[in-house]
Design a protein around this motif. Structure first.
Motif, PDB file in Angstrom:
ATOM      1  N   UNK A   3       0.833  -1.208   0.000  1.00 60.65           N
ATOM      2  CA  UNK A   3       0.000   0.000   0.000  1.00 60.65           C
ATOM      3  C   UNK A   3       0.865   1.254   0.000  1.00 60.65           C
ATOM      4  N   UNK A   4       0.253   2.367  -0.382  1.00 64.94           N
ATOM      5  CA  UNK A   4       0.971   3.640  -0.395  1.00 64.94           C
ATOM      6  C   UNK A   4       1.442   4.040   0.986  1.00 64.94           C
ATOM      7  N   UNK A   5       0.615   3.765   2.008  1.00 61.75           N
ATOM      8  CA  UNK A   5       0.977   4.125   3.382  1.00 61.75           C
ATOM      9  C   UNK A   5       2.200   3.338   3.846  1.00 61.75           C
ATOM     10  N   UNK A   6       2.205   2.035   3.561  1.00 61.42           N
ATOM     11  CA  UNK A   6       3.333   1.194   3.967  1.00 61.42           C
ATOM     12  C   UNK A   6       4.602   1.597   3.227  1.00 61.42           C
ATOM     13  N   UNK A   7       4.483   1.850   1.931  1.00 58.93           N
ATOM     14  CA  UNK A   7       5.645   2.258   1.138  1.00 58.93           C
ATOM     15  C   UNK A   7       6.196   3.594   1.631  1.00 58.93           C
ATOM     16  N   UNK A   8       5.310   4.542   1.924  1.00 56.96           N
ATOM     17  CA  UNK A   8       5.735   5.858   2.409  1.00 56.96           C
ATOM     18  C   UNK A   8       6.429   5.744   3.760  1.00 56.96           C
ATOM     19  N   UNK A   9       5.868   4.913   4.654  1.00 52.96           N
ATOM     20  CA  UNK A   9       6.487   4.722   5.967  1.00 52.96           C
ATOM     21  C   UNK A   9       7.881   4.120   5.835  1.00 52.96           C
ATOM     22  N   UNK A  10       8.022   3.164   4.908  1.00 58.84           N
ATOM     23  CA  UNK A  10       9.327   2.535   4.710  1.00 58.84           C
ATOM     24  C   UNK A  10      10.339   3.538   4.151  1.00 58.84           C
ATOM     25  N   UNK A  11       9.931   4.313   3.150  1.00 54.42           N
ATOM     26  CA  UNK A  11      10.843   5.270   2.511  1.00 54.42           C
ATOM     27  C   UNK A  11      11.315   6.334   3.491  1.00 54.42           C
ATOM     28  N   UNK A  12      10.365   6.965   4.175  1.00 53.46           N
ATOM     29  CA  UNK A  12      10.753   8.059   5.074  1.00 53.46           C
ATOM     30  C   UNK A  12      11.372   7.530   6.366  1.00 53.46           C
ATOM     31  N   UNK A  13      11.063   6.268   6.726  1.00 51.24           N
ATOM     32  CA  UNK A  13      11.741   5.657   7.867  1.00 51.24           C
ATOM     33  C   UNK A  13      13.225   5.463   7.593  1.00 51.24           C
ATOM     34  N   UNK A  14      13.546   4.909   6.419  1.00 57.43           N
ATOM     35  CA  UNK A  14      14.960   4.643   6.104  1.00 57.43           C
ATOM     36  C   UNK A  14      15.730   5.923   5.772  1.00 57.43           C
ATOM     37  N   UNK A  15      15.044   6.936   5.233  1.00 55.69           N
ATOM     38  CA  UNK A  15      15.738   8.188   4.901  1.00 55.69           C
ATOM     39  C   UNK A  15      16.416   8.805   6.121  1.00 55.69           C
ATOM     40  N   UNK A  16      15.706   8.818   7.241  1.00 57.26           N
ATOM     41  CA  UNK A  16      16.251   9.439   8.440  1.00 57.26           C
ATOM     42  C   UNK A  16      17.062   8.508   9.305  1.00 57.26           C
ATOM     43  N   UNK A  17      17.308   7.266   8.838  1.00 59.29           N
ATOM     44  CA  UNK A  17      18.034   6.288   9.648  1.00 59.29           C
ATOM     45  C   UNK A  17      19.138   5.608   8.834  1.00 59.29           C
ATOM     46  N   UNK A  18      18.753   4.657   7.994  1.00 58.83           N
ATOM     47  CA  UNK A  18      19.739   3.891   7.216  1.00 58.83           C
ATOM     48  C   UNK A  18      20.551   4.791   6.288  1.00 58.83           C
ATOM     49  N   UNK A  19      19.874   5.727   5.621  1.00 63.60           N
ATOM     50  CA  UNK A  19      20.557   6.617   4.688  1.00 63.60           C
ATOM     51  C   UNK A  19      21.637   7.420   5.408  1.00 63.60           C
ATOM     52  N   UNK A  20      21.318   7.930   6.587  1.00 57.04           N
ATOM     53  CA  UNK A  20      22.289   8.721   7.351  1.00 57.04           C
ATOM     54  C   UNK A  20      23.478   7.859   7.758  1.00 57.04           C
ATOM     55  N   UNK A  21      23.220   6.595   8.126  1.00 58.57           N
ATOM     56  CA  UNK A  21      24.305   5.689   8.495  1.00 58.57           C
ATOM     57  C   UNK A  21      25.253   5.481   7.305  1.00 58.57           C
ATOM     58  N   UNK A  22      24.700   5.138   6.147  1.00 54.27           N
ATOM     59  CA  UNK A  22      25.532   4.935   4.968  1.00 54.27           C
ATOM     60  C   UNK A  22      26.294   6.189   4.577  1.00 54.27           C
ATOM     61  N   UNK A  23      25.622   7.334   4.636  1.00 51.18           N
ATOM     62  CA  UNK A  23      26.255   8.610   4.283  1.00 51.18           C
ATOM     63  C   UNK A  23      27.401   8.920   5.254  1.00 51.18           C
ATOM     64  N   UNK A  24      27.197   8.645   6.530  1.00 52.16           N
ATOM     65  CA  UNK A  24      28.222   8.936   7.534  1.00 52.16           C
ATOM     66  C   UNK A  24      29.450   8.051   7.364  1.00 52.16           C
TER      67      UNK A  24
END
Length: 510
Positions: A24-45
């Motif tokens: 669903x759109x809600x689940x996909x949105x939660x996954x995208x914005x969840x990882x943006x502020x967590x996993x993405x920052x880890x990889x970038x760091x």
């Protein structure tokens, strides 16, 4: 006997039916914005400090001269830089130790939102350190961004695992790995000389940390909390039902509520257990061992050591120094592609085969890399084979070992055990990371190119252990996964007849 067959047949029909339900759109949105502020920052760091290393060392020297009237000594400069890089792991460990208490008070979504405070503070310290003429601000900033990543890498996989239907739980969980790779790649791209990899712009590389945090803060408050957390820990059935309805895109979520209640009854409605209680519980002994070995292998399998040799191999292949940053972008691209492919096939192939294949393939390509490096000067084309092996090691890692350990930590433990389990997994992760960073230079100096044989042994041992112990968790409920370990943990299993009676009781109460 007929009851058991009917129950198993019902589960198979439900599995086929669920596999056809789209995300669903809600689940996909939660996954995208969840990882943006967590996993993405880890990889970038992880990658952002590589491009400006010379400029940061020059800043350290300039500040030292202004303070003490003499240039910084070489050994002091090396020490300061080593602390700047490695202190990130200490911050990650501190963040991991904070996770259970924060989760207990704020929940999964609340923890992710609070965590953005650390990212913003870290971005300010890291980007303003040069202006304030304080290298201490950079070191403190690295600690704080480490805390952010330690919290994020525990809270996020938990959130993704609890909001995802079991037939796509692995694919949603792989968002974590994909965005770690995207963060690494973004750090590589922004660090190019044409962008922010210049002496006058390097501090803006750290300012970029604010961007994913602000994106998460702008979207996540409007998305639901984990329905499992709401129902089992907060006892808020109405909120849990609404969360399920939004994540699944349907009105009737009675079966999902029943499944969570069965899990709650299996745990006798106990609240979140402490670390000591988890370690003392014989029912989860082999789950804990499995997570410790898998997480230690994730860090100690040798991927981080690959970066030490990449530029050297490219130089020996005859590539000009000024184009090396652009060629090494291929490593980041391979990471992303492999992680995406893994996310697409994980629900068909399963977690166990991808993990075993990934570690086994890494052992193979590390062995070949050792051979090619020792014959590097024997032929002009040998460095190209070495570089192909490096890309193959990266692809093998991202196909399974790069993301599945985080998924497994959420799947192998039921609700009340999960926060403490993630604290164990995170502690092993960050300590292993720190230990490898500390020991690898000495190992490399003593063993030369044969250092990769150490990683061959680690990868083989990990593959053998996973083959012998780990059950497949694909498309199973958390209760079913716990039962898969019952025999090896030597505890009694609830009979299928009793389980069907429990489910029937749940159905009559809703």
């Amino acid at each position: 006997m007929n009851k058991v067959l009917d129950l198993n047949d019902h589960k198979r029909r439900e599995s086929v039916k669920n596999s056809k339900e789209p995300i669903t759109g809600c689940l996909f949105t939660a996954a995208i914005f969840g990882v943006l502020g967590s996993s993405f920052i880890y990889g970038y760091s992880l990658s952002v400090v590589n491009a400006p290393v010379l400029y940061i060392k020059a800043f350290y020297n300039k500040t030292w001269i202004e303070r003490y009237g003499e240039p910084i000594r070489a050994e002091t400069s090396t020490l300061l830089w080593s602390v700047t890089v490695s202190i990130f792991s200490i911050g990650g460990l501190l963040g991991t130790l904070l996770v259970p208490s924060i989760l207990r008070r704020l929940g999964r979504k609340g923890t992710l939102l609070l965590n953005n405070i650390f990212a913003v503070i870290a971005a300010l310290l890291l980007s303003l350190g040069e202006t304030a003429k304080s290298f201490e601000m950079l070191i403190i900033g690295r600690i704080i961004v480490g805390v952010d990543c330690g919290i994020g890498l525990s809270a996020l996989p938990m959130y993704l695992g609890e909001i995802s239907p079991r037939h796509i739980r692995g694919s949603i969980g792989q968002f974590n790995s994909i965005f770690i790779c995207m963060g690494v790649f973004t750090g590589q791209v922004l660090g190019l000389p044409e962008l922010l990899g210049q002496e006058s712009r390097w501090n803006f590389l750290f300012s970029f940390l604010v961007v994913p945090s602000l994106l998460q803060l702008g979207a996540l408050p409007f998305l639901p909390e984990s329905p499992r957390y709401l129902l089992i820990e907060k006892k808020d059935e109405a909120a849990a039902e609404k969360a399920f309805q939004r994540f699944l895109g349907k009105t009737d979520v009675s079966k999902e509520l029943e499944e969570v209640y069965v899990e709650a009854r299996a745990q006798k409605n106990q609240h979140t257990v402490s670390l000591v209680q988890l370690l003392k519980n014989p029912a989860v002994r082999w789950q804990i061992i499995t997570i410790i070995i898998t997480m230690a292998s994730y860090q100690l399998c040798g991927l981080n050591a690959i970066w030490y040799y990449t530029n050297r191999i490219l130089r020996e292949a005859g590539f000009e120094e000024n184009i090396l940053p652009y060629i090494t972008l291929s490593t980041g691209a391979i990471e992303i592609l492999s992680a995406i492919v893994s996310g697409l096939v994980i629900e068909r192939i399963g977690r166990r085969p991808l993990l075993i294949f990934g570690f086994s393939a890494m052992a193979l390509f590390f062995s070949l890399l050792t051979v090619f490096l020792n014959f590097q000067d024997s032929a002009s084309w040998m460095p190209y084979l070495s570089y192909i092996c490096i890309l193959a090691v990266i692809a093998s890692f991202c196909s399974g070992p790069g993301g599945i350990p985080f998924i497994l930590t959420g799947e192998l433990f039921e609700q009340s055990y999960r926060p403490s389990a993630f604290m164990i997994a995170g502690t092993v992760n960050w300590l292993s990371n720190f230990m490898l960073g500390l020991l690898f230079p000495f190992m490399q100096e003593a063993m030369g190119t044969f250092v990769f044989m150490v990683f061959v042994v680690i990868c083989i041992l990990a593959s053998v252990y996973l083959f012998c112990v780990l059950p497949e968790t694909k498309n199973k409920t958390f209760v079913d996964i716990s039962k898969s370990f019952a025999k090896i943990n030597r505890i009694p299993v609830l009979a299928p007849e009793d389980e069907s009676q429990d489910v029937a009781k749940m159905e009559s109460s809703f």
